[in-house]
Write a protein that holds these residues in place. Sequence first.
Motif, PDB file in Angstrom:
ATOM      1  N   HIS A 161       0.831  -1.209   0.000  1.00 26.60           N
ATOM      2  CA  HIS A 161       0.000   0.000   0.000  1.00 26.60           C
ATOM      3  C   HIS A 161       0.869   1.264   0.000  1.00 26.60           C
ATOM      4  O   HIS A 161       0.550   2.243  -0.667  1.00 26.60           O
ATOM      5  N   VAL A 162       1.958   1.242   0.773  1.00 27.83           N
ATOM      6  CA  VAL A 162       2.854   2.400   0.806  1.00 27.83           C
ATOM      7  C   VAL A 162       3.494   2.613  -0.567  1.00 27.83           C
ATOM      8  O   VAL A 162       3.611   3.747  -1.047  1.00 27.83           O
ATOM      9  N   LYS A 163       3.899   1.530  -1.207  1.00 28.64           N
ATOM     10  CA  LYS A 163       4.490   1.622  -2.553  1.00 28.64           C
ATOM     11  C   LYS A 163       3.511   2.272  -3.526  1.00 28.64           C
ATOM     12  O   LYS A 163       3.878   3.169  -4.306  1.00 28.64           O
ATOM     13  N   ASN A 164       2.240   1.834  -3.475  1.00 29.69           N
ATOM     14  CA  ASN A 164       1.220   2.423  -4.348  1.00 29.69           C
ATOM     15  C   ASN A 164       0.981   3.892  -4.011  1.00 29.69           C
ATOM     16  O   ASN A 164       0.814   4.723  -4.907  1.00 29.69           O
ATOM     17  N   LEU A 165       0.934   4.194  -2.719  1.00 31.00           N
ATOM     18  CA  LEU A 165       0.726   5.578  -2.293  1.00 31.00           C
ATOM     19  C   LEU A 165       1.828   6.493  -2.811  1.00 31.00           C
ATOM     20  O   LEU A 165       1.565   7.586  -3.325  1.00 31.00           O
ATOM     21  N   ARG A 166       3.057   6.056  -2.650  1.00 30.97           N
ATOM     22  CA  ARG A 166       4.187   6.869  -3.101  1.00 30.97           C
ATOM     23  C   ARG A 166       4.102   7.140  -4.606  1.00 30.97           C
ATOM     24  O   ARG A 166       4.355   8.273  -5.052  1.00 30.97           O
TER      25      ARG A 166
END
Length: 243
Positions: free
Chosen positions: A200-205
């Motif tokens: 999720h963090v990867k997608n957010l970034r």
Amino acid sequence: MASDARKILLVEDEKAIRDAVAAYLEREGYWVVGVGDGQSAVEEFEKHQFDLIVLDLMLPKLSGERVCRAIRDTSDVPIIMLTAKGEVEDRIIGLELGADDYLIKPFSPRELVARVRALFRRTHLADEPQVEVLDFGDLVIDISGHKILVDGKEVDLTASEFKLLTTLARHPGRVYNRMELVEKVLGYDFEGYERTIDSHVKNLRAKLGDDPKHPKWLYTVHGVGYRFEAPAKPADDKQDGAK
């Protein structure tokens, strides 16, 4: 079925599973459209305004991955991915494609219904106590309006991505470990797979344009988890006082 019932698109090629899951969901008051292949899923999605998608990865005609990409091209509707694969790397494929949750086969229809309820709770903002807007200059998070603006342009986030960002941004500087974020973002113990938060963090970034090597907002705390930092605003008041 009530006209205001939440609409769920159920995409599962095994008819016995599809019928059983549909029966459980309909018993809960949901309006369910069930299809058995990826092409039919895309066609039904274009016909109706669905509130949630339950999507199998292994489908005839069009794979679950391709269906997920097609949906994410135009919508941030919550998606629960079904997968028969057991490896962690396989399990997070759906999350990296934009799914909000996943369930491993074989599964209990009652567990799926519980996850549907939890996902609807995360996307339902009517219980927000007041209008809340977090303004970090280039990044504006309108929590009550469920909108994200980066450099004045709206960015589409999934329900889980939005919840993750708001959880971190409400407490700049605080370090959250992965298990804390799993419980806060997903609403329950997500089978201990803390690495889902990394996806999720990867997608957010990627969506926010936040370079992980030179982050502006989302920082990795190695061996622990993540924190949000609010960039310092120009010290206009100090400059005025110096005149």
